[in-house]
Design a protein around this motif. Structure first.
Motif, PDB file in Angstrom:
ATOM      1  N   THR A  57     -12.718   2.891  -9.920  1.00 50.26           N
ATOM      2  CA  THR A  57     -11.486   2.543  -9.940  1.00 50.26           C
ATOM      3  C   THR A  57     -10.565   2.980  -8.771  1.00 50.26           C
ATOM      4  O   THR A  57     -10.053   1.936  -8.381  1.00 50.26           O
ATOM      5  CB  THR A  57     -10.744   3.179 -11.228  1.00 50.26           C
ATOM      6  N   GLY A  58     -10.655   3.941  -8.205  1.00 50.79           N
ATOM      7  CA  GLY A  58      -9.772   4.350  -7.179  1.00 50.79           C
ATOM      8  C   GLY A  58     -10.307   3.524  -5.911  1.00 50.79           C
ATOM      9  O   GLY A  58      -9.442   3.018  -5.158  1.00 50.79           O
ATOM     10  N   GLY A  59     -11.589   3.292  -5.983  1.00 55.73           N
ATOM     11  CA  GLY A  59     -12.236   2.809  -4.662  1.00 55.73           C
ATOM     12  C   GLY A  59     -11.869   1.163  -4.665  1.00 55.73           C
ATOM     13  O   GLY A  59     -11.432   0.457  -3.523  1.00 55.73           O
ATOM     14  N   VAL A  60     -11.745   0.563  -5.850  1.00 57.06           N
ATOM     15  CA  VAL A  60     -11.203  -0.703  -5.927  1.00 57.06           C
ATOM     16  C   VAL A  60      -9.868  -0.885  -5.722  1.00 57.06           C
ATOM     17  O   VAL A  60      -9.513  -1.768  -4.615  1.00 57.06           O
ATOM     18  CB  VAL A  60     -11.624  -1.443  -7.340  1.00 57.06           C
ATOM     19  N   LEU A  97      -4.877  -2.101  -2.857  1.00 60.20           N
ATOM     20  CA  LEU A  97      -3.480  -1.818  -2.000  1.00 60.20           C
ATOM     21  C   LEU A  97      -3.403  -2.487  -0.807  1.00 60.20           C
ATOM     22  O   LEU A  97      -2.429  -2.822  -0.216  1.00 60.20           O
ATOM     23  CB  LEU A  97      -3.834  -0.140  -1.539  1.00 60.20           C
ATOM     24  N   PRO A  98      -4.332  -2.765   0.100  1.00 58.32           N
ATOM     25  CA  PRO A  98      -4.316  -3.674   1.147  1.00 58.32           C
ATOM     26  C   PRO A  98      -3.718  -4.947   0.837  1.00 58.32           C
ATOM     27  O   PRO A  98      -2.694  -5.468   1.799  1.00 58.32           O
ATOM     28  CB  PRO A  98      -5.601  -4.089   1.738  1.00 58.32           C
ATOM     29  N   ALA A  99      -3.801  -5.763  -0.021  1.00 56.54           N
ATOM     30  CA  ALA A  99      -3.405  -7.004  -0.573  1.00 56.54           C
ATOM     31  C   ALA A  99      -1.721  -6.683  -0.960  1.00 56.54           C
ATOM     32  O   ALA A  99      -0.929  -7.502  -0.567  1.00 56.54           O
ATOM     33  CB  ALA A  99      -3.971  -7.738  -1.789  1.00 56.54           C
ATOM     34  N   ILE A 100      -1.467  -5.796  -1.339  1.00 58.12           N
ATOM     35  CA  ILE A 100      -0.057  -5.399  -1.849  1.00 58.12           C
ATOM     36  C   ILE A 100       0.791  -4.982  -0.579  1.00 58.12           C
ATOM     37  O   ILE A 100       2.197  -5.611  -0.210  1.00 58.12           O
ATOM     38  CB  ILE A 100       0.124  -4.202  -2.948  1.00 58.12           C
ATOM     39  N   TRP A 101       0.106  -4.294   0.281  1.00 55.73           N
ATOM     40  CA  TRP A 101       0.707  -3.812   1.708  1.00 55.73           C
ATOM     41  C   TRP A 101       0.874  -4.953   2.474  1.00 55.73           C
ATOM     42  O   TRP A 101       2.079  -5.209   3.136  1.00 55.73           O
ATOM     43  CB  TRP A 101      -0.209  -2.732   2.364  1.00 55.73           C
ATOM     44  N   LEU A 102       0.047  -5.971   2.540  1.00 51.85           N
ATOM     45  CA  LEU A 102       0.154  -7.071   3.455  1.00 51.85           C
ATOM     46  C   LEU A 102       1.129  -8.036   2.901  1.00 51.85           C
ATOM     47  O   LEU A 102       1.918  -8.802   3.908  1.00 51.85           O
ATOM     48  CB  LEU A 102      -1.223  -7.588   3.824  1.00 51.85           C
ATOM     49  N   THR A 103       1.256  -7.919   1.670  1.00 52.55           N
ATOM     50  CA  THR A 103       2.257  -9.033   1.121  1.00 52.55           C
ATOM     51  C   THR A 103       3.591  -8.542   1.363  1.00 52.55           C
ATOM     52  O   THR A 103       4.679  -9.159   1.671  1.00 52.55           O
ATOM     53  CB  THR A 103       2.067  -9.260  -0.487  1.00 52.55           C
ATOM     54  N   ASP A 141       4.966   0.942  -4.568  1.00 48.93           N
ATOM     55  CA  ASP A 141       4.205  -0.317  -5.013  1.00 48.93           C
ATOM     56  C   ASP A 141       2.619   0.036  -4.955  1.00 48.93           C
ATOM     57  O   ASP A 141       1.954  -0.285  -5.990  1.00 48.93           O
ATOM     58  CB  ASP A 141       4.603  -1.637  -4.347  1.00 48.93           C
ATOM     59  N   CYS A 142       2.240   0.471  -3.633  1.00 52.29           N
ATOM     60  CA  CYS A 142       0.845   0.791  -3.468  1.00 52.29           C
ATOM     61  C   CYS A 142       0.663   1.889  -4.240  1.00 52.29           C
ATOM     62  O   CYS A 142      -0.616   2.186  -4.970  1.00 52.29           O
ATOM     63  CB  CYS A 142       0.536   0.923  -2.138  1.00 52.29           C
ATOM     64  N   LEU A 143       1.365   3.155  -4.318  1.00 44.27           N
ATOM     65  CA  LEU A 143       1.188   4.222  -5.137  1.00 44.27           C
ATOM     66  C   LEU A 143       1.114   4.030  -6.614  1.00 44.27           C
ATOM     67  O   LEU A 143       0.103   4.437  -7.355  1.00 44.27           O
ATOM     68  CB  LEU A 143       2.211   5.322  -4.846  1.00 44.27           C
ATOM     69  N   PHE A 144       1.797   2.836  -7.060  1.00 44.97           N
ATOM     70  CA  PHE A 144       1.859   2.427  -8.398  1.00 44.97           C
ATOM     71  C   PHE A 144       0.316   1.937  -8.794  1.00 44.97           C
ATOM     72  O   PHE A 144      -0.192   2.442  -9.998  1.00 44.97           O
ATOM     73  CB  PHE A 144       2.978   1.534  -8.939  1.00 44.97           C
ATOM     74  N   TRP A 145      -0.036   1.191  -8.102  1.00 49.21           N
ATOM     75  CA  TRP A 145      -1.362   0.749  -8.292  1.00 49.21           C
ATOM     76  C   TRP A 145      -2.339   1.358  -8.071  1.00 49.21           C
ATOM     77  O   TRP A 145      -3.426   1.341  -8.986  1.00 49.21           O
ATOM     78  CB  TRP A 145      -1.648  -0.940  -7.215  1.00 49.21           C
ATOM     79  N   LEU A 146      -2.432   2.297  -7.373  1.00 52.35           N
ATOM     80  CA  LEU A 146      -3.439   3.596  -7.198  1.00 52.35           C
ATOM     81  C   LEU A 146      -3.551   4.286  -8.638  1.00 52.35           C
ATOM     82  O   LEU A 146      -4.269   4.577  -9.071  1.00 52.35           O
ATOM     83  CB  LEU A 146      -3.272   4.092  -6.046  1.00 52.35           C
ATOM     84  N   VAL A 147      -2.298   4.466  -9.031  1.00 53.42           N
ATOM     85  CA  VAL A 147      -2.181   5.396 -10.111  1.00 53.42           C
ATOM     86  C   VAL A 147      -2.761   4.501 -11.387  1.00 53.42           C
ATOM     87  O   VAL A 147      -3.378   5.358 -12.166  1.00 53.42           O
ATOM     88  CB  VAL A 147      -0.802   5.869 -10.352  1.00 53.42           C
TER      89      VAL A 147
END
Length: 130
Positions: free
Chosen positions: A82-85, A91-97, A111-117
């Motif tokens: 899950t963390g790897g996905v 996270l790269p998609a969120i960050w680049l957006t 926002d990236c932290l939310f998706w990781l959590v």
């Protein structure tokens, strides 16, 4: 391939949605929310539920392919998957957006932290119900 744990799939998606509501609620309120307008409230929640459900189905299928025996011996695989996905794709998609739309750095990080959590929480559900 083992059977998909459908209870874990639906509970993991539900937990991720609840985390999203809490994350974007009063403790972290900065003028944004999961559903910005009253007219689109239901459709936004529906879309968020759909996205997390698709993610959870994919993870459930992945865990079924790994197999219950392997996961019982190596429970850290739930969090590696899950963390790897999240780290490799989401996270790269969120960050680049956010970079494209020139969002401030703290919003990118939050926002990236939310998706990781959220993804790690989904992994925890699969682990607990595995």
């Amino acid at each position: 391939m083992g059977p998909v744990n459908w209870l874990a799939v639906f509970l993991a998606a539900a937990l991720a949605v609840v985390l999203g509501i809490v994350w974007n609620g009063p403790p972290f309120q900065d003028g944004r929310s999961l559903s910005p307008g009253k007219s689109t409230r239901a459709s936004n929640y529906g879309l968020v539920c759909f996205v997390f459900l698709i993610s959870s189905v994919m993870l459930g299928h992945s865990f079924a392919r790994i197999g219950a025996e392997t996961l019982a011996v190596k429970p850290w695989l739930y969090f590696m998957q899950t963390g790897g996905v999240a780290i490799a794709f989401v996270l790269p998609a969120i960050w680049l957006t956010h970079v494209r739309y020139r969002a401030e750095p703290i919003r990118r990080v939050m926002d990236c932290l939310f998706w990781l959590v959220a993804y790690l929480a989904m992994g925890a559900v699969f682990w607990l119900l595995g």
